[in-house]
Design a protein around this motif. Structure first.
Motif, PDB file in Angstrom:
ATOM      1  N   TRP A   1       0.851  -1.206   0.000  1.00  0.00           N
ATOM      2  CA  TRP A   1       0.000   0.000   0.000  1.00  0.00           C
ATOM      3  C   TRP A   1       0.881   1.249   0.000  1.00  0.00           C
ATOM      4  N   PRO A   2       0.639   2.174  -0.929  1.00  0.00           N
ATOM      5  CA  PRO A   2       1.525   3.346  -0.996  1.00  0.00           C
ATOM      6  C   PRO A   2       1.310   4.287   0.190  1.00  0.00           C
ATOM      7  N   LYS A   3       2.362   4.668   0.847  1.00  0.00           N
ATOM      8  CA  LYS A   3       2.244   5.650   1.941  1.00  0.00           C
ATOM      9  C   LYS A   3       1.906   7.012   1.321  1.00  0.00           C
ATOM     10  N   PRO A   4       1.229   7.881   2.055  1.00  0.00           N
ATOM     11  CA  PRO A   4       0.919   9.201   1.498  1.00  0.00           C
ATOM     12  C   PRO A   4       2.205   9.945   1.137  1.00  0.00           C
ATOM     13  N   PRO A   5       2.132  10.817   0.128  1.00  0.00           N
ATOM     14  CA  PRO A   5       3.338  11.532  -0.287  1.00  0.00           C
ATOM     15  C   PRO A   5       4.012  12.270   0.878  1.00  0.00           C
ATOM     16  N   ALA A   6       5.343  12.280   0.831  1.00  0.00           N
ATOM     17  CA  ALA A   6       6.120  12.880   1.920  1.00  0.00           C
ATOM     18  C   ALA A   6       5.814  14.375   2.078  1.00  0.00           C
ATOM     19  N   GLU A   7       5.513  15.054   0.936  1.00  0.00           N
ATOM     20  CA  GLU A   7       5.242  16.512   1.055  1.00  0.00           C
ATOM     21  C   GLU A   7       4.014  16.764   1.920  1.00  0.00           C
ATOM     22  N   TRP A   8       3.004  15.906   1.740  1.00  0.00           N
ATOM     23  CA  TRP A   8       1.757  16.052   2.510  1.00  0.00           C
ATOM     24  C   TRP A   8       2.038  15.829   4.004  1.00  0.00           C
ATOM     25  N   LEU A   9       2.755  14.785   4.298  1.00  0.00           N
ATOM     26  CA  LEU A   9       3.043  14.475   5.704  1.00  0.00           C
ATOM     27  C   LEU A   9       3.958  15.544   6.298  1.00  0.00           C
ATOM     28  N   GLY A  10       4.906  16.000   5.487  1.00  0.00           N
ATOM     29  CA  GLY A  10       5.854  17.015   5.966  1.00  0.00           C
ATOM     30  C   GLY A  10       5.150  18.330   6.269  1.00  0.00           C
ATOM     31  N   ALA A  11       4.223  18.703   5.366  1.00  0.00           N
ATOM     32  CA  ALA A  11       3.516  19.983   5.554  1.00  0.00           C
ATOM     33  C   ALA A  11       2.660  19.925   6.827  1.00  0.00           C
ATOM     34  N   ILE A  12       2.052  18.774   7.062  1.00  0.00           N
ATOM     35  CA  ILE A  12       1.220  18.629   8.279  1.00  0.00           C
ATOM     36  C   ILE A  12       2.116  18.693   9.516  1.00  0.00           C
ATOM     37  N   ALA A  13       3.228  17.975   9.449  1.00  0.00           N
ATOM     38  CA  ALA A  13       4.133  17.940  10.611  1.00  0.00           C
ATOM     39  C   ALA A  13       4.620  19.351  10.933  1.00  0.00           C
ATOM     40  N   GLU A  14       4.914  20.090   9.886  1.00  0.00           N
ATOM     41  CA  GLU A  14       5.430  21.447  10.120  1.00  0.00           C
ATOM     42  C   GLU A  14       4.379  22.302  10.823  1.00  0.00           C
ATOM     43  N   ARG A  15       3.147  22.248  10.301  1.00  0.00           N
ATOM     44  CA  ARG A  15       2.064  23.032  10.884  1.00  0.00           C
ATOM     45  C   ARG A  15       1.779  22.576  12.322  1.00  0.00           C
ATOM     46  N   ARG A  16       1.784  21.266  12.491  1.00  0.00           N
ATOM     47  CA  ARG A  16       1.495  20.724  13.824  1.00  0.00           C
ATOM     48  C   ARG A  16       2.568  21.153  14.828  1.00  0.00           C
ATOM     49  N   ASN A  17       3.833  21.012  14.419  1.00  0.00           N
ATOM     50  CA  ASN A  17       4.918  21.357  15.347  1.00  0.00           C
ATOM     51  C   ASN A  17       4.865  22.837  15.718  1.00  0.00           C
ATOM     52  N   ARG A  18       4.528  23.656  14.724  1.00  0.00           N
ATOM     53  CA  ARG A  18       4.447  25.095  14.986  1.00  0.00           C
ATOM     54  C   ARG A  18       3.345  25.374  16.023  1.00  0.00           C
ATOM     55  N   ASN A  19       2.172  24.762  15.821  1.00  0.00           N
ATOM     56  CA  ASN A  19       1.049  24.978  16.757  1.00  0.00           C
ATOM     57  C   ASN A  19       1.355  24.437  18.150  1.00  0.00           C
ATOM     58  N   VAL A  20       2.014  23.282  18.170  1.00  0.00           N
ATOM     59  CA  VAL A  20       2.351  22.672  19.469  1.00  0.00           C
ATOM     60  C   VAL A  20       3.361  23.554  20.209  1.00  0.00           C
ATOM     61  N   ALA A  21       4.327  24.084  19.465  1.00  0.00           N
ATOM     62  CA  ALA A  21       5.338  24.944  20.103  1.00  0.00           C
ATOM     63  C   ALA A  21       4.677  26.220  20.629  1.00  0.00           C
ATOM     64  N   LYS A  22       3.759  26.762  19.815  1.00  0.00           N
ATOM     65  CA  LYS A  22       3.053  27.991  20.236  1.00  0.00           C
ATOM     66  C   LYS A  22       2.251  27.721  21.516  1.00  0.00           C
ATOM     67  N   MET A  23       1.598  26.572  21.520  1.00  0.00           N
ATOM     68  CA  MET A  23       0.800  26.189  22.690  1.00  0.00           C
ATOM     69  C   MET A  23       1.702  26.018  23.918  1.00  0.00           C
ATOM     70  N   ALA A  24       2.846  25.362  23.717  1.00  0.00           N
ATOM     71  CA  ALA A  24       3.760  25.121  24.847  1.00  0.00           C
ATOM     72  C   ALA A  24       4.201  26.458  25.458  1.00  0.00           C
ATOM     73  N   GLU A  25       4.428  27.420  24.586  1.00  0.00           N
ATOM     74  CA  GLU A  25       4.841  28.756  25.051  1.00  0.00           C
ATOM     75  C   GLU A  25       3.734  29.389  25.913  1.00  0.00           C
ATOM     76  N   THR A  26       2.518  29.292  25.417  1.00  0.00           N
ATOM     77  CA  THR A  26       1.383  29.878  26.159  1.00  0.00           C
ATOM     78  C   THR A  26       1.190  29.163  27.494  1.00  0.00           C
ATOM     79  N   LEU A  27       1.327  27.839  27.461  1.00  0.00           N
ATOM     80  CA  LEU A  27       1.090  27.067  28.688  1.00  0.00           C
ATOM     81  C   LEU A  27       2.162  27.333  29.741  1.00  0.00           C
ATOM     82  N   ALA A  28       3.349  27.728  29.286  1.00  0.00           N
ATOM     83  CA  ALA A  28       4.455  27.935  30.232  1.00  0.00           C
ATOM     84  C   ALA A  28       4.271  29.234  31.019  1.00  0.00           C
ATOM     85  N   LYS A  29       3.407  30.119  30.524  1.00  0.00           N
ATOM     86  CA  LYS A  29       3.219  31.409  31.211  1.00  0.00           C
ATOM     87  C   LYS A  29       2.480  31.192  32.526  1.00  0.00           C
TER      88      LYS A  29
END
Ligand code: OXT
Ligand code: ADP
Ligand code: MG
Length: 597
Positions: A370-398
């Motif tokens: 079964w073909p795995k989804p294209p790497a660009e799709w997974l990469g773009a999601i990971a990038e967006r997710r990591n950015r949101n998670v980092a932003k959240m971590a910053e807010t939670l640390a306050k």
């Protein structure tokens, strides 16, 4: 009693009969049963071991006798909470949760929960006593007169009435089948007062009862439907799986996880599907929601409807050019209801059947190649997710003063992480929406919330049911307004000594507490409550533990102690009264007047 059989007479006293010896049969000594006992026996025969109730005329003795017969009867302060408890017990166990109510007002109080169960596809049966049919039908003004069956019908998946004791077995069997088969829902069962004392001989009575065989039969999807779905999925460049609470209900966790992991497709959990796979799973796209929905090309809906929570598959959320425009995605929809497909946008590949059978059939078609989804799709999601998670971590640390939603929820997040088996109940607006994205769930069917209707008032009923049928610690995070809808049930929590820790995120009102009456008059603002109200004293009033906290450190200490002691606890967390937004994350649904005052 050696070699002897007990014959119970109508008054309940037993006389011994020797084998071969004909009992001296007086009419009063024939073993008898009645409507009360037949209802109880029919429920027990079908494995119903718990009833959520508010007793009174005409079902007081039913509650009493059910307890005597070994059914656990959880008695509430208000039928709505009893109903919510029954409905979530149904969601958690796949057995219909039973709520028992009195006639007219009690029936109506429970009906909101029954309607909510139907809307959310939770299996539930509301059994209600009712007044005399003949008097109701002639509208002669009976005690609590109401044509309950007619009123329940449009709000329930099915509604039945039993008039004769010999039909009780059929009535309960039909109610069970209707609640759990196909798309689950709420069922109403009307039992008029006159039914309960009807007497019949016990053997005949027993022969009328039905043990329901295969109440929720598997529904196997067709080969063509599965092949059509696999073909569509194989060609996808940006596939996405959306897991809904139907997927959580189905209890097919391993198969769902295998499908997600074997295909490598990113997934988005709807609120009550959080934890079906751990929220920390690398394929989770929850933290990139607003990115994946408009970008995805093929979406697999598993037990999730394209209703308002998914913007009906249209508009900006999905990349549509106008609020009503389709975003261009193609859909595979796995659902037990054949009518669900095309309800909002075109479904290219409906796969109709139970989730276990459908997911297994798809899995069988997903081989090693079964073909795995294209790497660009997974990469773009990971990038967006990591950015949101980092932003959240910053807010939670306050650590602002006063404490706000984020600094309080940072504590809750840690405690839930350390207690993955705890049930997590959540309601409010900001108190709901912030919590959903901050508090990770790692196990299925642990997060229980306001569901399809966004209904306030589920909090204590859900908590009580989760503790009772789940046998685990419960943590309930509540907006102060949300809590008020069912707050009196803390007495029930204390009475049954349940391990429930209620945390109120108290911002003095609905959404926030800092609005003022623009007229300068003495009346408070419609959204505001008594400032810094002492909700903790409500729990103390009934023997539980009440704690008032104003800092994250105090909140942590109070929750740690609650979970250690397992005592009923209410933590009143006073937070910034200006921190919330109108309607939380759904401000767009709230029409606002442009006219000044
Ligand atoms: O992608 P973007 O950038 O958009 O970011 C999203 C995610 O990617 C990101 N995210 C994360 N970031 C980092 N890390 C992690 N782990 C992470 N996870 C996610 O976060 C954002 C948000 O993600 P989410 O939540 O997935 O996405 P979104 O866009 O919010 O999803 C859309 C929805 C629609 C699916 C979601 O918003 C949703 O499920 N909403 C449910 C809303 C709802 O049902 N609300 C309750 C009803 S409101 C109102 O009706 C109220 N009433 C009236 C009333 C009701 N309801 N019932 C009855 C019987 N009577 C009256 C009342 C009275 S609320 C209310 C009381 C309110 O007052 P309270 O005191 O109780 O509460 P407070 O407000 O606290 O005062
Ligand atoms: P969410 O709000 O999480 O998106 P919904 O309540 O909208 O979830 O959708 C749940 C869907 O799951 C319903 O359409 C229902 O028919 C479906 N469903 C429930 N149980 C099953 C099951 N066992 N098999 C297949 N579909 C199911
Ligand atoms: Mg509030």
């Amino acid at each position: 009693m050696d070699n002897a059989t007990a014959v119970r007479n109508a008054t309940g006293s037993a006389t011994a009969v020797r084998p071969g010896e004909a009992p001296a049969v007086h009419a009063a000594e024939i073993e008898e049963t009645d409507g009360f006992h037949l209802v109880i026996d029919a429920l027990k025969l079908n494995g119903i071991d718990t009833i959520f109730a508010v007793p009174g005329i005409p079902i007081t003795d039913l509650a009493r006798k059910a307890q005597a017969a070994g059914i656990r009867v959880i008695s509430f302060r208000h039928e709505q909470s009893a109903g919510y408890a029954a409905s979530i017990a149904g969601f958690l166990t796949q057995k219909p949760g039973v709520c028992l109510t009195v006639s007219a007002p009690g029936f109506l109080n429970g009906l909101t929960a029954l309607a909510n169960a139907t809307t959310n596809c939770f299996p539930m049966i509301q059994i209600s006593g009712s007044s005399e049919r003949e008097v109701i039908d002639l509208q002669q003004g009976d005690y609590e007169e109401m044509d309950q069956l007619a009123i329940a019908k449009p709000l329930a998946k099915a509604a039945f009435r039993v008039l004769h004791a010999e039909d009780i077995g059929v009535g309960i069997a039909r109610a069970i089948r209707a609640a759990v088969s196909g798309r689950p829902g709420g069922v109403y069962l009307d039992l008029p007062a006159k039914l309960f004392p009807q007497v019949m001989d016990a053997a005949t009575g027993a022969s009328t009862l039905i043990k329901v065989v295969d109440p929720a039969p598997r529904q196997i999807p067709s080969r063509e439907a599965v092949d059509r779905a696999l073909a569509l999925l194989k060609g996808a460049k940006k596939p996405l799986i959306i897991l809904g609470k139907g997927a959580a209900y189905a209890q097919e966790d391993a198969a769902i996880r295998a499908l997600v992991e074997k295909t490598g497709i990113p997934y988005l959990p709807m609120s009550m599907a959080k934890g079906l796979l751990p929220d920390t799973h690398e394929q989770s796209a929850a933290a990139a929601r607003s990115f994946v929905l408009p970008e995805a090309d093929v979406v697999v809906l598993i037990g999730a409807r394209l209703n308002w929570l998914l913007s009906h598959g249209k508009g900006k959320t999905w990349g549509g050019k106008s609020p009503t425009a389709w975003g261009g995605q193609r859909y595979i929809q796995i659902d037990i209801s054949p009518q669900e497909a095309d309800s909002n946008v075109r479904i290219d590949a409906p796969v109709i059947g139970d989730i276990g059978s459908c997911v297994s059939a798809l899995l069988a078609g997903v081989g090693a190649s079964w073909p795995k989804p294209p790497a660009e799709w997974l990469g773009a999601i990971a990038e967006r997710r990591n950015r949101n998670v980092a932003k959240m971590a910053e807010t939670l640390a306050k650590n602002p003063t006063p404490m706000n939603f984020h600094s309080a929820l940072n504590v809750v997040r840690d405690i839930v992480k350390a207690n993955p088996d705890a049930y997590f109940v959540n309601e409010g607006a900001n108190a709901l929406d912030f919590t959903r994205s901050i508090v990770d769930m790692v196990k299925p069917r642990k997060r229980l919330d306001v569901g399809t209707w966004g209904v306030m008032g589920i909090g204590m009923g859900f908590s009580i049911a989760a503790a009772v049928v789940g046998g685990q610690q419960v943590i309930a995070v509540e907006g102060d307004s949300a809590f008020g809808f069912s707050g009196m049930e803390v007495e029930t929590i204390c009475r049954y000594n349940l391990p429930v820790c209620v945390v109120i995120l108290n911002n003095n009102g609905v959404y926030r507490g800092n609005e003022v009456n623009p007229t300068g008059g003495a009346d408070p603002h419609p959204l505001g409550f008594v400032k810094a109200a002492s909700y903790e004293k409500l729990m103390e009033a009934f023997g539980g533990v009440g704690v008032r906290v104003t800092t994250p450190a105090e909140l942590r200490a109070a929750m740690d102690e609650a979970l250690r002691s397992k005592r009923p606890t209410l933590v009143n967390a006073l937070i910034d009264e200006g921190a919330g937004t109108e309607s939380g994350r759904i401000s767009n649904l709230n029409p606002v007047s442009k006219k000044k005052s």
